[in-house]
Design a protein around this motif. Structure first.
Motif, PDB file in Angstrom:
ATOM      1  N   UNK A 175      32.322  47.647  54.853  1.00 60.53           N
ATOM      2  CA  UNK A 175      33.576  48.180  54.306  1.00 60.53           C
ATOM      3  C   UNK A 175      34.771  47.678  55.118  1.00 60.53           C
ATOM      4  N   UNK A 176      34.619  47.633  56.444  1.00 60.64           N
ATOM      5  CA  UNK A 176      35.711  47.147  57.294  1.00 60.64           C
ATOM      6  C   UNK A 176      36.028  45.683  57.010  1.00 60.64           C
ATOM      7  N   UNK A 177      34.995  44.887  56.725  1.00 64.45           N
ATOM      8  CA  UNK A 177      35.200  43.484  56.377  1.00 64.45           C
ATOM      9  C   UNK A 177      36.015  43.370  55.083  1.00 64.45           C
ATOM     10  N   UNK A 178      35.687  44.180  54.098  1.00 67.25           N
ATOM     11  CA  UNK A 178      36.437  44.168  52.842  1.00 67.25           C
ATOM     12  C   UNK A 178      37.888  44.556  53.090  1.00 67.25           C
ATOM     13  N   UNK A 179      38.100  45.614  53.882  1.00 69.39           N
ATOM     14  CA  UNK A 179      39.458  46.070  54.167  1.00 69.39           C
ATOM     15  C   UNK A 179      40.267  45.013  54.913  1.00 69.39           C
ATOM     16  N   UNK A 180      39.607  44.249  55.782  1.00 71.10           N
ATOM     17  CA  UNK A 180      40.340  43.223  56.535  1.00 71.10           C
ATOM     18  C   UNK A 180      40.909  42.161  55.595  1.00 71.10           C
ATOM     19  N   UNK A 181      40.158  41.794  54.561  1.00 74.02           N
ATOM     20  CA  UNK A 181      40.665  40.819  53.589  1.00 74.02           C
ATOM     21  C   UNK A 181      41.754  41.428  52.710  1.00 74.02           C
ATOM     22  N   UNK A 182      41.533  42.666  52.274  1.00 76.16           N
ATOM     23  CA  UNK A 182      42.520  43.311  51.397  1.00 76.16           C
ATOM     24  C   UNK A 182      43.829  43.585  52.127  1.00 76.16           C
ATOM     25  N   UNK A 183      43.773  43.837  53.429  1.00 76.65           N
ATOM     26  CA  UNK A 183      45.001  44.075  54.183  1.00 76.65           C
ATOM     27  C   UNK A 183      45.797  42.788  54.363  1.00 76.65           C
ATOM     28  N   UNK A 184      45.089  41.649  54.496  1.00 81.02           N
ATOM     29  CA  UNK A 184      45.788  40.363  54.626  1.00 81.02           C
ATOM     30  C   UNK A 184      46.314  39.872  53.283  1.00 81.02           C
ATOM     31  N   UNK A 185      45.562  40.145  52.211  1.00 87.18           N
ATOM     32  CA  UNK A 185      45.922  39.685  50.866  1.00 87.18           C
ATOM     33  C   UNK A 185      45.905  40.893  49.928  1.00 87.18           C
ATOM     34  N   UNK A 186      46.980  41.699  49.914  1.00 84.42           N
ATOM     35  CA  UNK A 186      46.966  42.971  49.184  1.00 84.42           C
ATOM     36  C   UNK A 186      46.762  42.843  47.678  1.00 84.42           C
ATOM     37  N   UNK A 215      16.769  38.378  43.268  1.00 84.95           N
ATOM     38  CA  UNK A 215      17.594  37.457  44.039  1.00 84.95           C
ATOM     39  C   UNK A 215      18.654  36.921  43.085  1.00 84.95           C
ATOM     40  N   UNK A 216      19.927  37.002  43.497  1.00 84.02           N
ATOM     41  CA  UNK A 216      21.046  36.713  42.609  1.00 84.02           C
ATOM     42  C   UNK A 216      21.960  35.670  43.249  1.00 84.02           C
ATOM     43  N   UNK A 217      22.412  34.726  42.446  1.00 81.45           N
ATOM     44  CA  UNK A 217      23.451  33.782  42.862  1.00 81.45           C
ATOM     45  C   UNK A 217      24.707  34.053  42.047  1.00 81.45           C
ATOM     46  N   UNK A 218      25.829  34.234  42.734  1.00 80.90           N
ATOM     47  CA  UNK A 218      27.110  34.454  42.063  1.00 80.90           C
ATOM     48  C   UNK A 218      28.148  33.493  42.637  1.00 80.90           C
ATOM     49  N   UNK A 219      28.729  32.697  41.765  1.00 79.70           N
ATOM     50  CA  UNK A 219      29.834  31.830  42.178  1.00 79.70           C
ATOM     51  C   UNK A 219      31.126  32.473  41.710  1.00 79.70           C
ATOM     52  N   UNK A 220      32.120  32.537  42.593  1.00 84.04           N
ATOM     53  CA  UNK A 220      33.333  33.288  42.284  1.00 84.04           C
ATOM     54  C   UNK A 220      34.580  32.548  42.768  1.00 84.04           C
ATOM     55  N   UNK A 221      35.712  32.997  42.281  1.00 85.83           N
ATOM     56  CA  UNK A 221      36.992  32.490  42.764  1.00 85.83           C
ATOM     57  C   UNK A 221      37.932  33.673  42.935  1.00 85.83           C
ATOM     58  N   UNK A 222      38.946  33.505  43.757  1.00 87.14           N
ATOM     59  CA  UNK A 222      39.877  34.594  44.039  1.00 87.14           C
ATOM     60  C   UNK A 222      41.254  34.017  44.329  1.00 87.14           C
ATOM     61  N   UNK A 223      42.249  34.857  44.165  1.00 87.92           N
ATOM     62  CA  UNK A 223      43.636  34.460  44.382  1.00 87.92           C
ATOM     63  C   UNK A 223      44.365  35.623  45.020  1.00 87.92           C
ATOM     64  N   UNK A 224      45.245  35.336  45.977  1.00 84.59           N
ATOM     65  CA  UNK A 224      46.005  36.398  46.626  1.00 84.59           C
ATOM     66  C   UNK A 224      47.165  35.840  47.421  1.00 84.59           C
ATOM     67  N   UNK A 225      48.013  36.734  47.927  1.00 82.36           N
ATOM     68  CA  UNK A 225      49.200  36.355  48.684  1.00 82.36           C
ATOM     69  C   UNK A 225      49.077  36.874  50.110  1.00 82.36           C
ATOM     70  N   UNK A 226      49.345  36.019  51.069  1.00 77.52           N
ATOM     71  CA  UNK A 226      49.176  36.357  52.487  1.00 77.52           C
ATOM     72  C   UNK A 226      50.365  37.215  52.949  1.00 77.52           C
ATOM     73  N   UNK A 227      50.195  38.526  52.905  1.00 76.14           N
ATOM     74  CA  UNK A 227      51.273  39.456  53.208  1.00 76.14           C
ATOM     75  C   UNK A 227      50.957  40.391  54.374  1.00 76.14           C
ATOM     76  N   UNK A 228      49.774  40.257  54.973  1.00 71.91           N
ATOM     77  CA  UNK A 228      49.394  41.161  56.053  1.00 71.91           C
ATOM     78  C   UNK A 228      48.843  40.428  57.256  1.00 71.91           C
TER      79      UNK A 228
END
Length: 407
Positions: free
Chosen positions: A318-329, A349-362
């Motif tokens: 959870x802390x790892x998730x919060x660290x990303x969300x705090x940097x890219x709200x 066993x699952x493979x998931x390929x993903x993409x994400x977009x955010x703004x560096x505000x934290x």
């Protein structure tokens, strides 16, 4: 409970007098290239997913390497593979042994037999088109690390000979930098880093591939500062050779002044993997409903990610998730591709390929806020048992993120 552990924390160099690497050649991607429309892979449906582990990495490696790397494995269950060399028993056998032959035995020219002439290869830098680029890149890497070894850790597969075989190969790459690399002269330093390569194959040829290397970790192990390498890359090649149509945009997470959608999570006798993974990214990452982590993850979840991050336990995850969300709200994820193998009794066993977009505000591990919009691309593998994620392995373009921030 273990505390989050990060080896070689990503920090900017304060010593301007320290040795800087030669600008990497990684930015040589073909920015004018576009995927060939007739070579795009067909989407898989649930009927294309293996229902058990009779053809799996676990069954493949039994008996030791002498039973499969040096010869055609006699102990394996096979399946129909139209157009493939008779040498290969199943798609896992194909992936493991062509990798071994090309990279460890040095048959670089075998790429001409196992990649299509117009293959599309996406990595953490961009799109590369054509197998000649694959050949050249392989030669450069083997020159830099002549003793290179690729240790297989998992292969998730799906598909068939008609729609194409899909594979997600997780491995650990090891070697000693005794030759010139994209980062400059030899450092004589040993390296070890994770890689996940997702390939699509038809008739003995890989024609579509997404590969994620733990590049930031590699740079650190060679003794360089990741931010310095990123700056040198941008100074030489520029942030983007193509003009932008817009400077920044709002990721489509919230429609207007509304609220992000919540996806229903139906848990019955059978787990719907596609719905489960999409709900995980939407509800946890996009909707920020972190309390719902207990609906998706074991309390003892083990996470292994970029730059040697290893987190044990739901609190650290959870802390790892919060660290990303705090940097890219405004960070927003989308699932671009997903396939799996297994069943409710044995797990998945699952493979998931993903993409994400955010703004560096934290503030965070990437330094002070820059206000810049960044794009992430990544591949994650999950082990699901009893309806919960027990383990996750993820690699994303962390070095690419840093180059976007310092440009």
């Amino acid at each position: 409970m273990n505390k989050p552990h990060v080896l070689n924390e990503l920090v900017e160099s304060k010593d301007k007098g320290e040795q800087k690497p030669v600008t990497p050649r990684a930015a040589e991607q073909d920015k004018s290239a576009t995927p060939s429309a007739n070579r795009l892979p067909r989407q898989l449906d649930d009927s294309h997913m293996p229902k058990d582990f009779s053809i799996s990495w676990d069954s493949y490696k039994r008996g030791g390497t002498d039973h499969f790397l040096s010869q055609k494995p006699a102990h394996l269950k096979g399946h129909s593979m139209k157009g493939f060399e008779d040498e290969y028993v199943n798609i896992i056998d194909y992936i493991i042994r062509i990798t071994h032959r090309i990279w460890e035995e040095g048959d670089i020219g075998y790429i001409y037999d196992t990649y299509s002439h117009d293959c599309n290869v996406w990595d953490d830098v961009g799109l590369h088109v054509g197998r000649d680029r694959v050949v050249a890149g392989t030669a450069r890497t083997l020159n830099a690390y002549p003793d290179l070894r690729i240790l297989g850790d998992e292969v998730i597969w799906a598909g068939d000979e008609n729609v194409g075989f899909h594979s997600s190969h997780r491995s650990y790459i090891m070697g000693t930098n005794t030759g010139f690399s994209e980062f400059g002269p030899a450092t004589n330093k040993p390296v070890r880093f994770m890689c996940i390569a997702n390939c699509v194959m038809l008739e003995n040829e890989i024609f579509y591939e997404h590969v994620m290397h733990n590049t930031a970790s590699l740079i650190q192990q060679l003794g360089f500062n990741v931010f310095d390498v990123a700056r040198e890359t941008m100074e030489k090649h520029g942030a983007d050779k193509l003009p932008r149509d817009f400077i920044s945009s709002e990721p489509f997470r919230v429609p207007g002044q509304g609220k992000p959608a919540m996806l229903a999570l139906e848990k019955g006798a059978k787990l719907d993997i596609r719905q489960f993974i999409k709900a995980f990214y939407q509800n946890v990452w996009n909707r920020r409903m972190l309390r719902s982590l207990t609906d998706f993850c074991s309390e003892n979840i083990l996470y292994q990610g970029p730059t040697e991050r290893t987190y044990q336990g739901l609190g650290n995850y959870k802390s790892w998730i919060l660290s990303l969300l705090s940097m890219f709200p405004d960070l927003t994820f989308s699932v671009d591709d997903i396939y799996w193998m297994g069943n409710d009794a044995s797990g998945f066993l699952v493979s998931a390929r993903w993409s994400a977009q955010g703004t560096h505000l934290g503030n965070g591990v990437y330094g002070k806020p820059t206000g810049k919009e960044i794009k992430l691309v990544g591949i994650s593998q999950f082990r699901i048992q009893d309806g919960l994620i027990q383990q996750e392995w993820s690699i994303f373009n962390e070095f690419g993120v840093i180059t976007q921030l310092v440009s």
